[in-house]
Design a protein around this motif. Structure first.
Motif, PDB file in Angstrom:
ATOM      1  N   GLY A 286       0.760  -0.980   0.411  1.00  0.00           N
ATOM      2  CA  GLY A 286       0.293  -0.003   0.093  1.00  0.00           C
ATOM      3  C   GLY A 286       0.499   0.971   0.126  1.00  0.00           C
TER       4      GLY A 286
ATOM      5  N   GLN B 131      -0.093   3.516  -3.182  1.00  0.00           N
ATOM      6  CA  GLN B 131      -0.996   3.909  -3.292  1.00  0.00           C
ATOM      7  C   GLN B 131      -0.675   6.075  -1.980  1.00  0.00           C
ATOM      8  OE1 GLN B 131      -3.588   4.086  -5.598  1.00  0.00           O
ATOM      9  NE2 GLN B 131      -4.600   5.646  -5.039  1.00  0.00           N
ATOM     10  N   ARG B 132      -0.171   5.424  -1.021  1.00  0.00           N
ATOM     11  CA  ARG B 132       0.384   6.410  -0.053  1.00  0.00           C
ATOM     12  C   ARG B 132       0.681   7.412  -0.561  1.00  0.00           C
ATOM     13  NH1 ARG B 132      -0.711   2.543   3.823  1.00  0.00           N
ATOM     14  NH2 ARG B 132       1.751   1.108   3.089  1.00  0.00           N
TER      15      ARG B 132
END
Length: 921
Positions: free
Chosen positions: A802, A805-806
């Protein structure tokens, strides 16, 4: 060149009386002499020589004890030692040729083989070497040189396939800098290059006997600072063990290193095992190649006999087996030579007549007259020896070349697989695969597990960043627009942005440190050319590039890209306007052609049903005006399923059922489309996508430096004169709002990440059409870069956890436009969406009319006898009759009454009515 270099020394030896005056000038033996002399030259005190000497002696005993081979003739092998000296070996070979020698077994050294092969060619004496593996000893240059072992070209191919199997690309070679070492490395270079690898560094060891440990330390220190950790050692045993000892001392036998030794080491392991512990400790985890000899009963029997000969103090290696088979090869060839009428005779060399009478005694060198025939018989030999089939192919190499792959572990070793020229790497013996079709697919290449240096079973990466203080030069484009992706911090040499954060996060996941520095690329006034940046990486100016670099086909031909960290593709951006519902909004669900065809079919179906029902249905009869109204009313009323006229004919009912189904579909589609128009905000743009841009002649904008320019010109076919370069998002907006009539553009073609960022703050534009290319952004590195592979793995890890995406949300998620669900000009319902339904209805109407008219014509022929029709003449009376028949009223009740009479008649035929007493029925 070696022969020329040593020729003065040869002359000195000749003048010193090396050749005695009792030569064999003019000697001619009988067809089957009692003794045949064969020479042998090798180093008795070497790893190969100690075993070969015993093997040759045993082979001579076995040949002479075989009554079917060389009957009545004794084979005598005269052996000379070269004392590991090229010069002494050369002189020893010349001494052997002084005697009545028909062939020479040896030499062991490739250096000596190069020298005396020139003499063998001149004197026509075959040289059969069981140990000279130099691949440049070619039969074209040295026709009388016959290699009875495997050429190093096969061994180097096996090493190259091992390197490719484990996924390594860069290799360092440490080799003895003589003919044997240099030519072997050259073969390895070619084999690795054929598999898209390379030898990144070649460390030559001087062949002089005075090489010491300090020399080896200096060489290996240079190797230690290199990037590659895959090292191939191609040397002689004494030097090889010194290299391993120094490597252990320098910490180069630990985790992360890969050492591959050629078959010099396997010869020592097979003949001198167990080795001293200090030697074994210094080469733990090393991979070794050994010439493969198939297992057989004869080989096992000879091994048992061998152990009895030396009491187990000296092992038998593959070169000993080849030396044994070489003696048998010579014996078979000489036997065939005699059977074909060959005679052992020698004659003077006419090229040496000019030296007659001198003190050099060169006239003692005689030409073997039977040399060509004996050479032919050698090459035609075909028998099974201890090493397997002894047979030569068209290249004069032994058939079925194969190697065992050995892993040194503890105080011994184990075989982890095999390599053969037939099927590549395998875990089964090569001889079991020769009966199967060859399979060189990657899935079929297999080896057992390896214990690598450092006592690990995890495959080493094979490279590290060189420990030489040099930093990687990573180019970063200096963008003018869309600085959220990558930009240089003013007044510094640092960079920031989405791409920089992704690269930094990926580097942090690597299991090793990367020394690098960012270098700005571009003038800062306009976006640089990314294609030019890629070319500079290929040329070696930069070690890599980080930024918004699109992965396209022509770029992948020169550099390697990492796994894409952003999905991308070209889209079209255009201005739009909102469509109001208006008073005529109810017409918008259908296109004009759809409305026209629908109305035509309403009328067509009404006419067809009227034709089919006119003769039998009173509701479709009457005055012409009434019938016309009936047609129009009936066809339009079917739209609401409110038609009051019933259909009497079967054909009319079929047509009506199909038409009602079509009307149902059209009604439902119209209702859904109109609901969407009245409830969802509609946007409109004259540009529908890239195809409408291609068909127009209006200017199109693109981003400076983007690959979109070449794509639009070369792939889409848009003239370059229509393309307008744009640099910043503000320039995008200005040109789009101005439009083509005011010097602007009709649309902008750019990559999706840029467009999404642009639309997040520009609410007057929308993406029209579909994304018409699929690509991504990646980091670029030189071809075959291992860093590209490791960063790809790191990028996948960022995506899975993730973090990717951050980072995206940090830099690219911002929007000042209202988030509505408006779409650009929802497609109207076009005729092509309903063409199947209309086609079905039309075919049904046509078939129904065809059947109807066939029935009319049939009744017309029955109603008018042939003679009366002929009397009426061919004029209008016949047509009037036909039209009258078509217009005539058919009473359904009469037809039903007739049918009932027929049924009653049929019923009465089956009933016997009785009579009363008066005889009445």
């Amino acid at each position: 060149m070696n022969a020329i270099r040593h020729f003065p020394l040869v002359l000195w030896f000749l003048s010193s009386g090396v050749f005695s005056s009792h030569g064999l000038t003019g000697n001619v033996s009988s067809t089957r002499p009692a003794v045949v002399n064969v020479g042998a030259i090798f180093s008795f005190d070497s790893t190969i020589g100690r075993v070969a000497k015993i093997a040759i002696q045993e082979a001579v005993k076995d040949v002479n004890s075989n009554s079917t081979l060389l009957p009545g003739t004794k084979l005598v092998v005269k052996m000379q030692t070269s004392n590991c000296s090229g010069f002494v070996g050369m002189v020893g070979a010349l001494q052997l040729m002084e005697t009545e020698t028909v062939a020479v077994i040896g030499p062991q050294s490739s250096v000596v083989a190069h020298t005396i092969s020139h003499v063998a060619n001149e004197l026509q004496v075959p040289l059969l070497s069981f140990a000279a593996t130099d691949p440049t000893l070619s039969s074209l240059q040295f026709p009388y040189f016959v290699r009875t072992t495997r050429s190093d070209s096969y061994q180097m191919t096996a090493i190259a396939e091992m390197v490719d199997y484990y996924g390594w690309k860069d290799v360092i070679v440490v080799f003895l800098d003589d003919d044997y070492g240099r030519n072997g490395v050259s073969a390895l270079d070619d084999a690795i290059a054929a598999r898209r690898g390379r030898i990144s560094y070649k460390a030559g060891i001087p062949p002089a006997p005075g090489v010491n440990r300090t020399d080896i330390i200096d060489i290996l220190i240079k190797v230690a600072v290199m990037e590659s950790r895959v090292i191939v050692l191609h040397a002689y045993p004494d030097v090889g063990f010194m290299v391993f000892s120094v490597a252990q001392y320098l910490g180069m036998m630990g985790d992360g290193y890969v050492w591959i030794a050629t078959d010099w080491l396997s010869s020592v392991l097979d003949s001198s095992s167990p080795l001293p512990l200090e030697n074994m400790d210094s080469m733990q985890g090393v991979l070794v190649l050994r010439q493969h000899t198939p297992d057989s009963d004869r080989k096992r029997s000879f091994l048992s006999r061998w152990n009895k000969l030396n009491g187990g103090s000296l092992g038998l290696h593959s070169y000993g087996l080849y030396a044994y088979d070489t003696v048998w090869l010579v014996a078979h060839a000489i036997n065939s030579f005699f059977e074909e009428g060959g005679r052992i005779s020698f004659s003077s060399d006419p090229n040496l007549r000019f030296v007659q009478g001198s003190t050099l005694h060169l006239e003692e060198l005689k030409i073997f007259d039977g040399g060509p025939l004996l050479l032919k018989k050698i090459l035609e030999s075909n028998f099974v020896g201890l090493t397997g089939p002894v047979k030569f192919n068209s290249d004069r190499s032994l058939v079925f070349p194969a190697y065992d792959i050995i892993n040194v572990i503890g105080t011994g070793f184990r075989v982890i697989g095999h390599w053969s020229n037939y099927s590549g790497l395998s875990t089964v013996p090569p001889e079991t695969l020769y009966s199967r079709p060859p399979n060189r697919s990657s899935a079929n290449q297999q080896l057992f597990g390896v214990v690598w240096p450092g006592e690990t079973v995890i495959k080493p990466r094979g490279w590290v960043f060189p420990n030489n203080g040099k930093q990687l030069k990573i180019a970063v484009p200096r963008r003018v627009g869309y600085r959220e992706f990558v930009s240089q911090v003013p007044g510094t040499s640092t960079f920031k942005g989405f791409c920089i954060d992704v690269f930094t996060a990926a580097v942090n996941l690597l299991p090793y440190a990367i020394p690098y520095q960012f270098i700005a690329f571009g003038d800062g006034h306009e976006n640089p050319s990314y294609s030019e940046l890629v070319e500079l990486i290929s040329a070696g100016v930069f070690d890599g590039a980080v930024g918004d670099i699109t992965i396209v086909t022509n770029r992948t031909k020169t550099v390697d890209f990492t796994q894409p960290y952003v999905s991308s593709g070209l889209v079209v951006v255009a201005p739009f306007r909102k469509l109001n519902t208006g008073a005529w909004a109810f017409l918008r669900p259908f296109s004009g052609l759809m409305w026209g065809v629908t109305a035509a079919f309403f009328l067509l179906v009404g006419i067809v049903v009227w034709i089919l029902e006119h003769r039998t249905n009173d509701e479709f009869r009457g005055p012409p005006r009434q019938q016309l109204i009936t047609i129009l009313w009936f066809s339009l009323s079917t739209l609401f399923f409110a038609h009051r006229e019933s259909t009497a004919s079967a054909l009319g009912r079929v047509v009506l059922i199909i038409w009602l189904f079509v009307v149902l579909i059209i009604n439902s589609s119209y209702t859904a489309s109109l609901t969407s128009i009245l409830t969802v905000q509609q946007l409109y743009s004259p540009i529908k996508g890239v195809e409408s841009l291609k068909e127009s002649d209006e200017p199109i904008g693109y981003q400076v430096g983007s690959f979109a320019e070449n794509y639009l010109i070369e792939e889409i076919g848009i003239p370059k004169s229509r393309l307008v370069s744009l640099g910043t998002p503000e320039e995008y907006a200005t040109k789009l709002l101005s439009g083509p009539k005011k010097g602007g553009v009709a649309a902008v073609v750019d990559e999706l990440p840029y467009v999404e960022l642009f639309l997040s703050s520009q609410c007057k534009f929308r993406i029209v059409g579909q994304e018409f290319t699929k690509s991504g952004w990646g980091f670029a590195f030189p071809r075959d870069s291992a860093l590209a592979v490791d960063l790809s793995t790191a990028i996948l890890a960022l995506s899975e956890n993730g973090d990717l995406q951050r980072i995206h949300d940090k830099w690219l998620t911002k929007s000042t436009c209202s988030s509505d669900n408006a779409e650009i000009d929802s497609d109207r319902l076009h005729l092509k969406s309903f063409s199947g339904l209309f086609l079905l209805c039309g075919i049904t109407c046509f078939i129904a009319l065809l059947i109807y008219f066939w029935q009319i014509m049939h009744k017309f022929r029955e109603a008018a006898p042939a003679g009366s029709i002929a009397n009426e003449g061919p004029g209008s009376s016949r047509l009037q009759t036909l039209f009258s028949l078509m217009d005539a009223k058919v009473d359904p009740s009469r037809r039903d009454s007739k049918r009932r009479k027929i049924e009653i008649s049929s019923l009465s035929d089956g009933i016997d009515f009785g009579k009363d007493p008066d005889g009445r029925q």
